[in-house]
Design an enzyme around this catalytic site. Structure first.
Site, short mmCIF file in Angstrom:
data_model
loop_
_atom_site.label_atom_id
_atom_site.label_comp_id
_atom_site.label_asym_id
_atom_site.label_seq_id
_atom_site.Cartn_x
_atom_site.Cartn_y
_atom_site.Cartn_z
CG HIS A 20 -1.86 1.21 1.37
ND1 HIS A 20 -3.08 1.23 0.82
CD2 HIS A 20 -1.49 2.38 1.78
CE1 HIS A 20 -3.59 2.51 0.99
NE2 HIS A 20 -2.75 3.23 1.93
CD GLU A 21 1.87 3.69 3.70
OE1 GLU A 21 2.33 4.65 3.31
OE2 GLU A 21 0.75 3.59 4.37
CG HIS A 24 0.27 6.26 -0.60
ND1 HIS A 24 -0.82 6.66 -1.37
CD2 HIS A 24 -0.13 5.51 0.43
CE1 HIS A 24 -1.69 6.29 -0.59
NE2 HIS A 24 -1.38 5.57 0.35
#
Length: 360
Positions: A20-21, A24
């Site tokens: 997920h990170e 980003h």
């Protein structure tokens, strides 16, 4: 074996957060936004390495992580800060975390359905046969070859959806359902159709069931991709069904789980499997479910979550377009800070409940 699955469950959960990170991080780098730190885990760092302008770190607690961008909640004056980027670039950066979770979950499903043993034939929501004495079969009822399309207003994506939606009882009356099936290429509606579980003899034993068997299709590339996509959509729908049950009082806070409960559930899934191979497949399947759930939950318009930030971004962009004045980023930062406090308090409550249940 239980310890092995606990460790594997922690690894799966940490991997999903890291993915997920990473979403980003990749989007921020592509759009030229300065990333101060990319961390896997939470708490004190036991490893740090600075490469260029970004510090990469591993932290003590292997659940969580973050991608710290310059000026996320305030205007720092840096032309490469997150708040200085165009609104559409910020929107993409916010969405890519959830997108990576969804894609990772979908990829896991493709690998399972495409290569794992036991999926040589992929089940379909098509009636293959009825058990003797079943009253739902007939010209005015269900027929062999019918493909379930919709049950009580909910789309049927997989064969397992049939029993799940019937058991949920989303219709007004007990054992009465509104069905839509595909028959000879056409949709056939069966409103207020009475279906209830009865005992049927299966291999010499009396089993409570709906009295019909579902068909299957061979494992081809097309069927694998289609089944994986439908399963992913089903996982997304299950989030909304869970909220529906929560808001209607059919589920409560006691039914929610945080990281502790999720790790325990993953470990239980693996331990209760018949073999190590089956355990790894089942845990991976559950990991795909968690990945897609994280994607959906993270896009909810709740302050501190990516969905809340995205919602705030759209509102601020609209206000600035109408007023021709720039909104102070600190205002939105305060909103998300309050949301984060509330979210952390709720997570602490759920974690306490999970730990209490675990020791109980």
């Amino acid at each position: 074996m239980t310890v092995f699955y606990v460790i594997f469950a922690i690894f799966v959960f940490s991997f999903l957060i890291a993915i997920h990170e990473l979403g980003h991080f990749i989007a921020a780098k592509l759009f030229g936004v300065r990333v101060n730190e990319f961390a896997i885990g939470m708490g004190p760092a036991f490893f740090q390495k600075e490469v260029g302008e970004t510090t990469y770190s591993l932290r003590c607690f292997p659940i969580g992580g973050f991608c710290a961008m310059e000026g996320e909640d305030e205007d720092t004056g840096d032309p490469r800060a997150f708040t200085a980027a165009a609104w559409w670039k910020r929107a993409i950066i916010l969405v890519t975390g959830a997108a990576m979770n969804f894609l990772s979950g979908l990829l896991i499903l493709v690998c399972i359905f495409g290569f794992a043993r036991g999926y040589e034939n992929i089940s379909q929501p098509v009636i293959e046969s009825f058990y003797a004495g079943n009253v739902i079969e007939g010209e005015s009822g269900l027929q062999v070859g019918d493909r379930f399309y919709e049950i009580d207003g909910e789309k049927v994506y997989t064969a397992s959806n049939v029993s799940m939606l019937l058991n949920l009882g989303l219709s007004d009356g007990p054992d009465v359902h509104d069905l839509i099936v595909i028959r000879n290429g056409k949709k056939v509606a069966l409103p207020n159709f009475h279906m209830e579980k009865r005992e049927f003899e299966v291999e010499g034993e009396q089993v409570l069931m709906y009295g019909m068997t579902m068909g299957s299709a061979p494992r081809t590339l097309g069927n694998t991709l289609s089944y994986s996509w439908n399963s992913a959509k089903d996982f997304v729908r299950m989030v909304w069904l869970s909220f529906r049950l929560l808001f209607t009082g059919r589920a409560g806070v006691q039914d929610l789980s945080g990281p502790v409960g999720i790790v325990k559930t993953i470990a239980d899934v693996g331990t209760q499997s018949g073999s190590l191979e089956a355990g790894m497949i089942n845990v991976s399947y559950f990991g795909a479910f968690i990945a897609i759930n994280l994607a959906v939950m993270n896009l909810l318009p709740i302050p501190a979550l990516d969905g809340g930030r995205l919602f705030g971004l759209v509102i601020v962009a609209a206000i600035e377009k109408i007023s021709k004045k720039k909104v102070n980023p600190k205002i939105e930062g305060y909103v998300h800070a309050v949301g984060m406090v509330i979210l952390l308090a709720f997570m602490a409550l759920v974690a306490f409940k999970d730990v209490f249940t675990l020791f109980k």
